[in-house]
Design an enzyme around this catalytic site. Sequence first.
Site, PDB file in Angstrom:
ATOM      1  N   HIS A   1      68.882  36.652  57.617  1.00  0.00           N
ATOM      2  CA  HIS A   1      68.379  37.895  57.025  1.00  0.00           C
ATOM      3  C   HIS A   1      66.882  38.111  57.329  1.00  0.00           C
ATOM      4  O   HIS A   1      66.504  39.033  58.030  1.00  0.00           O
ATOM      5  CB  HIS A   1      68.590  37.872  55.503  1.00  0.00           C
ATOM      6  CG  HIS A   1      70.013  37.702  55.069  1.00  0.00           C
ATOM      7  ND1 HIS A   1      70.992  38.659  55.258  1.00  0.00           N
ATOM      8  CD2 HIS A   1      70.629  36.679  54.455  1.00  0.00           C
ATOM      9  CE1 HIS A   1      72.144  38.230  54.758  1.00  0.00           C
ATOM     10  NE2 HIS A   1      71.957  37.037  54.266  1.00  0.00           N
TER      11      HIS A   1
HETATM   12  O1  RIB Z   1      69.849  39.036  50.649  1.00  0.00           O
HETATM   13  C1  RIB Z   1      69.101  38.211  51.493  1.00  0.00           C
HETATM   14  C2  RIB Z   1      67.734  37.996  50.938  1.00  0.00           C
HETATM   15  O2  RIB Z   1      67.852  37.304  49.707  1.00  0.00           O
HETATM   16  C3  RIB Z   1      66.851  37.096  51.827  1.00  0.00           C
HETATM   17  O3  RIB Z   1      65.511  37.475  51.684  1.00  0.00           O
HETATM   18  C4  RIB Z   1      67.076  35.721  51.264  1.00  0.00           C
HETATM   19  O4  RIB Z   1      65.921  34.882  51.426  1.00  0.00           O
HETATM   20  C5  RIB Z   1      67.263  36.016  49.799  1.00  0.00           C
HETATM   21  O5  RIB Z   1      65.986  36.065  49.223  1.00  0.00           O
END
Ligand code: RIB
Length: 321
Positions: A237
């Site tokens: 992500h």
């Molecule tokens: O949904 C993904 C996000 O949530 C990313 O930033 C991961 O690190 C969690 O914080």
Amino acid sequence: MRTPIIIDCDPGHDDAIAILLALAHPERLDIRGITTVGGNQILERITDNALKVLSFVDADIPVAKGAAGPLLGKLVTGAEAHGESGMDGPALPASRFKPVEQGAVEFMLELLRASEEKITLVPLAPLTNIALLITAYPEVKEKIKEISLMGGGLAYGNVTRTAEFNIYVDPEAARIVFDSGIPIVMSGLDVTDKAAIFQEEIDELKTRGPVSVLVGELLDFYSIYGRKMGYVGNALHDPCAVAWLLQPELFRSERLHVTVETEGKLTRGMTVADRRKKPEQPANAEVLLDVDREAFMQLLFTALERLDREQLLRQAPAGGS
Ligand code: RIB
Ligand code: CA
């Protein structure tokens, strides 16, 4: 031309990888500072994780602690995915570094005011710090070039059916940021779930140098939750928000007006885009919707190789042998 950035994060396995991706490109990204915010775990733990990652690769970048929780209500952590430490899996050595005395808002304010050029903010976590900054000091918005954030998703969420974690934790803060008028680049789940790394690629990382091995071991842990939630690959992500700054051509995007639902019973924390032919308001966000996964992985692997080489040079005995 180097882009000055401030990374706001909650390491967090994928935050750590995003930080390493940025560190591997000093000729492109000038990391002026890192700020932390309660999210994947409580503030103390994620700040400690950020410091450990920087210390592991000997990157002496100032780190300022920010908000422990959202603007309203209590912090909901991502412990189920990231573990009790917030970055379970490999045991990193204690950090040589300590956070700066200033809080994150004052720290960002000072950096922005002192900078000759505009700074790009790279939030990889709940948007509490950013919202506090631009609410308390609205004039500083003119020193922010754009915000390349990981958060949200047009098609679905990952905490609820509609809300992605970073937005879900602090919808009020996200609404303030999306409605701020600052240009947004949104790496939501629409694109980050496609930026997935597979087990054979993780295994390849573990055959390489020390930084690649660390990332492989982080991903081995982070994959557990992904598999539990039905995913085969492990979505990277946060690295998407950094990769866009390095190689935007890897992504397909649409310019859309996006805002955040803060009221709905089923939709609180949802990023809502106006995709009609004649939207009510002008677009405020470049929403990333697809990525060339192979090229994205190449960018990451090459970055980690570079950090491996630098790490091995640092570890080589003085005078060489
Ligand atoms: O949904 C993904 C996000 O949530 C990313 O930033 C991961 O690190 C969690 O914080
Ligand atoms: Ca994060």
